[in-house]
Design a protein around this motif. Structure first.
Motif, PDB file in Angstrom:
ATOM      1  N   PHE A 129       0.815  -1.218   0.000  1.00 32.02           N
ATOM      2  CA  PHE A 129       0.000   0.000   0.000  1.00 32.02           C
ATOM      3  C   PHE A 129       0.848   1.267   0.000  1.00 32.02           C
ATOM      4  O   PHE A 129       0.466   2.265  -0.617  1.00 32.02           O
ATOM      5  N   GLU A 130       2.002   1.236   0.656  1.00 31.88           N
ATOM      6  CA  GLU A 130       2.888   2.405   0.606  1.00 31.88           C
ATOM      7  C   GLU A 130       3.374   2.655  -0.819  1.00 31.88           C
ATOM      8  O   GLU A 130       3.389   3.797  -1.281  1.00 31.88           O
ATOM      9  N   ARG A 131       3.776   1.598  -1.525  1.00 27.70           N
ATOM     10  CA  ARG A 131       4.263   1.767  -2.901  1.00 27.70           C
ATOM     11  C   ARG A 131       3.178   2.324  -3.814  1.00 27.70           C
ATOM     12  O   ARG A 131       3.471   3.073  -4.739  1.00 27.70           O
ATOM     13  N   ARG A 132       1.936   1.979  -3.574  1.00 26.57           N
ATOM     14  CA  ARG A 132       0.826   2.450  -4.413  1.00 26.57           C
ATOM     15  C   ARG A 132       0.208   3.745  -3.894  1.00 26.57           C
ATOM     16  O   ARG A 132      -0.739   4.245  -4.468  1.00 26.57           O
ATOM     17  N   ARG A 133       0.750   4.227  -2.785  1.00 26.61           N
ATOM     18  CA  ARG A 133       0.227   5.454  -2.148  1.00 26.61           C
ATOM     19  C   ARG A 133      -1.265   5.351  -1.872  1.00 26.61           C
ATOM     20  O   ARG A 133      -2.004   6.328  -1.990  1.00 26.61           O
ATOM     21  N   MET A 134      -1.689   4.153  -1.508  1.00 24.51           N
ATOM     22  CA  MET A 134      -3.084   3.938  -1.130  1.00 24.51           C
ATOM     23  C   MET A 134      -3.194   4.087   0.387  1.00 24.51           C
ATOM     24  O   MET A 134      -2.436   3.458   1.123  1.00 24.51           O
ATOM     25  N   PRO A 135      -4.106   4.920   0.865  1.00 29.39           N
ATOM     26  CA  PRO A 135      -4.266   5.095   2.313  1.00 29.39           C
ATOM     27  C   PRO A 135      -4.629   3.766   2.988  1.00 29.39           C
ATOM     28  O   PRO A 135      -5.413   2.988   2.456  1.00 29.39           O
ATOM     29  N   PHE A 136      -4.044   3.546   4.154  1.00 34.22           N
ATOM     30  CA  PHE A 136      -4.353   2.338   4.908  1.00 34.22           C
ATOM     31  C   PHE A 136      -4.210   2.619   6.393  1.00 34.22           C
ATOM     32  O   PHE A 136      -3.612   3.607   6.804  1.00 34.22           O
ATOM     33  N   ILE A 137      -4.825   1.755   7.181  1.00 32.92           N
ATOM     34  CA  ILE A 137      -4.654   1.780   8.621  1.00 32.92           C
ATOM     35  C   ILE A 137      -4.220   0.377   9.048  1.00 32.92           C
ATOM     36  O   ILE A 137      -4.356  -0.584   8.289  1.00 32.92           O
ATOM     37  N   ILE A 138      -3.730   0.275  10.267  1.00 33.80           N
ATOM     38  CA  ILE A 138      -3.347  -1.014  10.827  1.00 33.80           C
ATOM     39  C   ILE A 138      -4.391  -1.401  11.872  1.00 33.80           C
ATOM     40  O   ILE A 138      -4.700  -0.623  12.777  1.00 33.80           O
ATOM     41  N   GLY A 139      -4.927  -2.598  11.749  1.00 36.12           N
ATOM     42  CA  GLY A 139      -5.798  -3.179  12.761  1.00 36.12           C
ATOM     43  C   GLY A 139      -5.033  -4.297  13.440  1.00 36.12           C
ATOM     44  O   GLY A 139      -4.727  -5.303  12.810  1.00 36.12           O
ATOM     45  N   VAL A 140      -4.681  -4.121  14.701  1.00 38.29           N
ATOM     46  CA  VAL A 140      -3.938  -5.142  15.438  1.00 38.29           C
ATOM     47  C   VAL A 140      -4.953  -6.111  16.032  1.00 38.29           C
ATOM     48  O   VAL A 140      -5.645  -5.783  16.994  1.00 38.29           O
ATOM     49  N   ASN A 141      -5.075  -7.271  15.421  1.00 40.75           N
ATOM     50  CA  ASN A 141      -6.030  -8.274  15.855  1.00 40.75           C
ATOM     51  C   ASN A 141      -5.486  -8.953  17.110  1.00 40.75           C
ATOM     52  O   ASN A 141      -4.487  -9.648  17.058  1.00 40.75           O
ATOM     53  N   CYS A 142      -6.143  -8.725  18.232  1.00 39.43           N
ATOM     54  CA  CYS A 142      -5.652  -9.198  19.528  1.00 39.43           C
ATOM     55  C   CYS A 142      -6.108 -10.636  19.783  1.00 39.43           C
ATOM     56  O   CYS A 142      -7.183 -10.879  20.326  1.00 39.43           O
ATOM     57  N   PHE A 143      -5.278 -11.575  19.367  1.00 37.57           N
ATOM     58  CA  PHE A 143      -5.570 -12.997  19.551  1.00 37.57           C
ATOM     59  C   PHE A 143      -5.402 -13.384  21.014  1.00 37.57           C
ATOM     60  O   PHE A 143      -4.546 -12.838  21.714  1.00 37.57           O
ATOM     61  N   ASP A 144      -6.218 -14.340  21.466  1.00 38.67           N
ATOM     62  CA  ASP A 144      -6.081 -14.858  22.827  1.00 38.67           C
ATOM     63  C   ASP A 144      -4.680 -15.423  23.016  1.00 38.67           C
ATOM     64  O   ASP A 144      -4.181 -16.193  22.196  1.00 38.67           O
ATOM     65  N   GLY A 145      -4.034 -15.023  24.109  1.00 41.71           N
ATOM     66  CA  GLY A 145      -2.712 -15.549  24.429  1.00 41.71           C
ATOM     67  C   GLY A 145      -1.573 -14.939  23.642  1.00 41.71           C
ATOM     68  O   GLY A 145      -0.411 -15.315  23.850  1.00 41.71           O
ATOM     69  N   ALA A 146      -1.857 -14.018  22.735  1.00 41.02           N
ATOM     70  CA  ALA A 146      -0.803 -13.389  21.939  1.00 41.02           C
ATOM     71  C   ALA A 146      -0.115 -12.299  22.765  1.00 41.02           C
ATOM     72  O   ALA A 146      -0.724 -11.714  23.662  1.00 41.02           O
ATOM     73  N   PRO A 147       1.145 -12.006  22.455  1.00 47.21           N
ATOM     74  CA  PRO A 147       1.818 -10.898  23.149  1.00 47.21           C
ATOM     75  C   PRO A 147       1.048  -9.591  22.943  1.00 47.21           C
ATOM     76  O   PRO A 147       0.543  -9.336  21.856  1.00 47.21           O
ATOM     77  N   GLN A 148       0.948  -8.809  24.001  1.00 49.83           N
ATOM     78  CA  GLN A 148       0.254  -7.528  23.934  1.00 49.83           C
ATOM     79  C   GLN A 148       1.276  -6.403  23.859  1.00 49.83           C
ATOM     80  O   GLN A 148       2.210  -6.359  24.662  1.00 49.83           O
ATOM     81  N   PRO A 165      -3.003   5.480  11.020  1.00 54.68           N
ATOM     82  CA  PRO A 165      -3.667   5.090  12.268  1.00 54.68           C
ATOM     83  C   PRO A 165      -3.427   3.618  12.596  1.00 54.68           C
ATOM     84  O   PRO A 165      -3.346   2.770  11.701  1.00 54.68           O
ATOM     85  N   VAL A 166      -3.318   3.340  13.889  1.00 58.16           N
ATOM     86  CA  VAL A 166      -3.186   1.977  14.395  1.00 58.16           C
ATOM     87  C   VAL A 166      -4.285   1.788  15.438  1.00 58.16           C
ATOM     88  O   VAL A 166      -4.461   2.628  16.316  1.00 58.16           O
ATOM     89  N   GLN A 167      -5.012   0.674  15.323  1.00 54.85           N
ATOM     90  CA  GLN A 167      -6.121   0.419  16.243  1.00 54.85           C
ATOM     91  C   GLN A 167      -6.092  -1.030  16.691  1.00 54.85           C
ATOM     92  O   GLN A 167      -5.951  -1.945  15.876  1.00 54.85           O
ATOM     93  N   LEU A 168      -6.237  -1.240  18.004  1.00 50.86           N
ATOM     94  CA  LEU A 168      -6.358  -2.585  18.550  1.00 50.86           C
ATOM     95  C   LEU A 168      -7.783  -3.071  18.299  1.00 50.86           C
ATOM     96  O   LEU A 168      -8.739  -2.287  18.369  1.00 50.86           O
ATOM     97  N   CYS A 169      -7.947  -4.360  18.003  1.00 49.68           N
ATOM     98  CA  CYS A 169      -9.280  -4.869  17.695  1.00 49.68           C
ATOM     99  C   CYS A 169      -9.361  -6.367  17.947  1.00 49.68           C
ATOM    100  O   CYS A 169      -8.352  -7.043  18.150  1.00 49.68           O
TER     101      CYS A 169
END
Length: 196
Positions: A129-148, A165-169
């Motif tokens: 997405f950076e190479r294409r200059r397409m806007p994006f956000i990060i969704g951090v998918n909070c899996f059970d037992g995953a490092p926080q 933007p970065v958002q926990l989800c």
């Protein structure tokens, strides 16, 4: 793309449609997110993982995964009477990345899902997405037992620009997945203030 519905006085209400992508590495929750938000039965192109594919796909961190998307996922969500969102989930394995260009055609933006157990699987999507200059956000998918990690730590690990933007989800829940899409729409609007 424009579709029409009708108001109580039978005059047409034109609804604009917006295409967005849900991208990320193998097993980060793209199919789950599309299914969580779609108001129609989502189109899925999932196939069972076979012994042959287990030798090709890196299952590190997702050893229990049984299926994989081989083309795309598709869902639809009506944001308002005049806005419909079409959501396309990309395949995650690198052997299917050739499809991303086709799926990205006409998309206004993307959500890159990240898994803190395997943050490195997010790099190809971020680069795409950076190479294409397409806007994006990060969704951090909070899996059970995953490092926080904090949002600042994720931002630093992925070497993101300050305006991404970065958002926990938790994309298993409809409200959390919808919040990520709302954040993406807000990000798109903020980048084009004259369209407000």
């Amino acid at each position: 793309m424009v579709s029409a519905s009708f108001s109580p006085d039978d005059s047409p209400i034109l609804a604009a449609s917006v295409k967005v992508l849900i991208a990320g590495g193998f097993g980060v929750g793209k199919t789950t997110m599309v299914a969580a938000v779609s108001e129609v039965t989502p189109l899925r192109t999932e196939e069972l993982l076979t012994e042959l594919s287990r030798d090709v796909d890196d299952l590190s961190g997702v050893e229990s995964k049984q299926t994989t998307t081989v083309a795309m996922d598709f869902g639809r969500i009506t944001i308002s009477q005049d806005l419909v969102l079409y959501v396309f989930g990309t395949p995650g394995q690198d052997r299917f990345w050739f499809m991303w260009d086709e799926l990205a055609a006409g998309a206004l933006g993307a959500v890159v899902l990240a898994d803190t157990r395997r943050l490195e699987t997010s790099f190809p999507a971020v680069d795409f997405f950076e190479r294409r200059r397409m806007p994006f956000i990060i969704g951090v998918n909070c899996f059970d037992g995953a490092p926080q990690y904090t949002i600042a730590e994720v931002r630093q690990a992925l070497d993101l620009d300050d305006d991404v933007p970065v958002q926990l989800c938790d994309v298993r829940t409809r409200d959390s997945a919808k919040d990520v899409l709302v954040r993406l729409l807000e990000h798109l609007i903020s980048r084009n203030p004259r369209r407000q």
